[in-house]
Design a protein around this motif. Structure first.
Motif, PDB file in Angstrom:
ATOM      1  N   UNK A  51     -39.000 -11.335 -10.497  1.00 56.37           N
ATOM      2  CA  UNK A  51     -38.854 -12.783 -10.408  1.00 56.37           C
ATOM      3  C   UNK A  51     -38.021 -13.073  -9.164  1.00 56.37           C
ATOM      4  N   UNK A  52     -38.559 -13.879  -8.259  1.00 55.99           N
ATOM      5  CA  UNK A  52     -37.848 -14.186  -7.007  1.00 55.99           C
ATOM      6  C   UNK A  52     -37.525 -15.673  -6.951  1.00 55.99           C
ATOM      7  N   UNK A  53     -36.347 -15.978  -6.441  1.00 54.03           N
ATOM      8  CA  UNK A  53     -35.937 -17.360  -6.197  1.00 54.03           C
ATOM      9  C   UNK A  53     -35.535 -17.467  -4.739  1.00 54.03           C
ATOM     10  N   UNK A  54     -36.148 -18.409  -4.042  1.00 52.58           N
ATOM     11  CA  UNK A  54     -35.845 -18.665  -2.644  1.00 52.58           C
ATOM     12  C   UNK A  54     -35.241 -20.057  -2.551  1.00 52.58           C
ATOM     13  N   UNK A  55     -34.136 -20.188  -1.834  1.00 50.75           N
ATOM     14  CA  UNK A  55     -33.510 -21.496  -1.632  1.00 50.75           C
ATOM     15  C   UNK A  55     -33.193 -21.666  -0.156  1.00 50.75           C
ATOM     16  N   UNK A  56     -33.354 -22.892   0.305  1.00 45.32           N
ATOM     17  CA  UNK A  56     -32.924 -23.266   1.645  1.00 45.32           C
ATOM     18  C   UNK A  56     -31.957 -24.423   1.458  1.00 45.32           C
ATOM     19  N   UNK A  57     -30.686 -24.160   1.768  1.00 47.82           N
ATOM     20  CA  UNK A  57     -29.640 -25.174   1.663  1.00 47.82           C
ATOM     21  C   UNK A  57     -29.634 -25.974   2.955  1.00 47.82           C
ATOM     22  N   UNK A  58     -29.732 -27.301   2.845  1.00 50.21           N
ATOM     23  CA  UNK A  58     -29.840 -28.169   4.016  1.00 50.21           C
ATOM     24  C   UNK A  58     -28.610 -29.076   4.125  1.00 50.21           C
ATOM     25  N   UNK A  59     -27.925 -28.985   5.243  1.00 51.01           N
ATOM     26  CA  UNK A  59     -26.783 -29.871   5.496  1.00 51.01           C
ATOM     27  C   UNK A  59     -27.129 -30.739   6.689  1.00 51.01           C
ATOM     28  N   UNK A  60     -27.063 -32.057   6.514  1.00 53.67           N
ATOM     29  CA  UNK A  60     -27.352 -33.003   7.577  1.00 53.67           C
ATOM     30  C   UNK A  60     -26.067 -33.286   8.356  1.00 53.67           C
ATOM     31  N   UNK A  61     -26.138 -33.138   9.681  1.00 51.28           N
ATOM     32  CA  UNK A  61     -24.992 -33.387  10.551  1.00 51.28           C
ATOM     33  C   UNK A  61     -25.388 -34.550  11.466  1.00 51.28           C
TER      34      UNK A  61
ATOM     35  N   UNK B 235     -28.665 -28.217   9.411  1.00 48.78           N
ATOM     36  CA  UNK B 235     -28.294 -26.803   9.351  1.00 48.78           C
ATOM     37  C   UNK B 235     -28.870 -26.241   8.062  1.00 48.78           C
ATOM     38  N   UNK B 236     -29.677 -25.231   8.219  1.00 52.17           N
ATOM     39  CA  UNK B 236     -30.414 -24.662   7.085  1.00 52.17           C
ATOM     40  C   UNK B 236     -29.978 -23.220   6.851  1.00 52.17           C
ATOM     41  N   UNK B 237     -29.521 -22.949   5.632  1.00 55.02           N
ATOM     42  CA  UNK B 237     -29.134 -21.593   5.275  1.00 55.02           C
ATOM     43  C   UNK B 237     -30.084 -21.095   4.179  1.00 55.02           C
TER      44      UNK B 237
ATOM     45  N   UNK C 178     -38.278 -32.341   9.842  1.00 55.72           N
ATOM     46  CA  UNK C 178     -37.026 -32.550  10.579  1.00 55.72           C
ATOM     47  C   UNK C 178     -37.324 -32.805  12.059  1.00 55.72           C
ATOM     48  N   UNK C 179     -38.186 -32.004  12.655  1.00 52.03           N
ATOM     49  CA  UNK C 179     -38.522 -32.169  14.073  1.00 52.03           C
ATOM     50  C   UNK C 179     -39.251 -33.483  14.326  1.00 52.03           C
ATOM     51  N   UNK C 180     -40.137 -33.882  13.410  1.00 51.80           N
ATOM     52  CA  UNK C 180     -40.861 -35.144  13.555  1.00 51.80           C
ATOM     53  C   UNK C 180     -39.920 -36.340  13.439  1.00 51.80           C
ATOM     54  N   UNK C 181     -38.790 -36.147  12.763  1.00 48.67           N
ATOM     55  CA  UNK C 181     -37.796 -37.212  12.627  1.00 48.67           C
ATOM     56  C   UNK C 181     -36.841 -37.242  13.822  1.00 48.67           C
ATOM     57  N   UNK C 182     -37.022 -36.358  14.808  1.00 49.87           N
ATOM     58  CA  UNK C 182     -36.204 -36.353  16.006  1.00 49.87           C
ATOM     59  C   UNK C 182     -34.888 -35.601  15.867  1.00 49.87           C
ATOM     60  N   UNK C 183     -34.763 -34.774  14.843  1.00 52.86           N
ATOM     61  CA  UNK C 183     -33.542 -34.004  14.615  1.00 52.86           C
ATOM     62  C   UNK C 183     -33.801 -32.541  14.961  1.00 52.86           C
ATOM     63  N   UNK C 184     -32.717 -31.791  15.193  1.00 54.21           N
ATOM     64  CA  UNK C 184     -32.790 -30.361  15.475  1.00 54.21           C
ATOM     65  C   UNK C 184     -32.705 -29.593  14.165  1.00 54.21           C
TER      66      UNK C 184
END
Length: 170
Positions: free
Chosen positions: A73-83, A90-92, A157-163
């Motif tokens: 059983x695998x769990x993948x998470x991408x934590x997103x912090x908006x700066x 910032x994606x971890x 994110x890129x389409x919204x003009x953010x890095x």
């Protein structure tokens, strides 16, 4: 060294011609990605150093039989912090794997945990005899986390003009 590190972490910058949206608008865009027809969800992170979290749980097909049967059983998470000040997300990446044994799977025999860029591509296959008697490769499981999970988030994110900036710690 900065560019090499950015390449390893998967940092992408938007087209300079794209007008950046506000942080609130970007949050809504990312939540909408999770509501679309994708195999993962996007929701509030509830603190923990991030604003949003994308999560995907996968149970791989079992291998073996009887007491030797294994299922992961695998769990993948991408934590997103908006700066907002830097217009970057910032994606971890974080992943867990729990291997269970037996039929039905119950006993945990192995646990794994990792942080850092998810570059997981997994295929499982076997060879079987075809109708004409020739040996053929049969793909039974195909998992492309980078393509199926990260790409829709990064594209939004890129389409919204953010890095989109990969991070090792949230």
């Amino acid at each position: 060294m900065g560019r090499l590190w950015d390449a390893y972490l998967g940092t992408r910058r938007p087209d300079p011609a794209v007008q950046a949206v506000t942080a609130a608008e970007l949050r809504e865009v990312l939540l909408a990605v999770g509501a679309a027809d994708v195999p993962f969800t996007v929701g509030e992170a509830g603190g923990r150093g991030a604003d949003l979290v994308a999560s995907w749980q996968v149970t791989e097909p079992p291998t073996g039989s009887g007491p030797a049967r294994r299922q992961v059983e695998r769990t993948f998470k991408i934590w997103l912090r908006l700066v907002p000040g830097e217009r970057e997300v910032r994606a971890m990446d974080e992943q867990w794997a729990v291997t269970r044994a037996g039929a039905p799977p119950g006993r945990t025999v192995q646990r794994e945990h990792g942080r850092g860029p998810i570059r997981r591509v997994q295929k499982e296959w076997s060879y079987e005899r075809g109708p004409d008697g020739s040996r053929q490769k049969v793909v039974s499981f195909d998992l492309h986390v980078t393509r199926d999970m990260k790409d829709p988030l990064r594209d939004a994110v890129l389409a919204a003009g953010w890095t989109w900036r990969g991070a090792r710690k949230s």
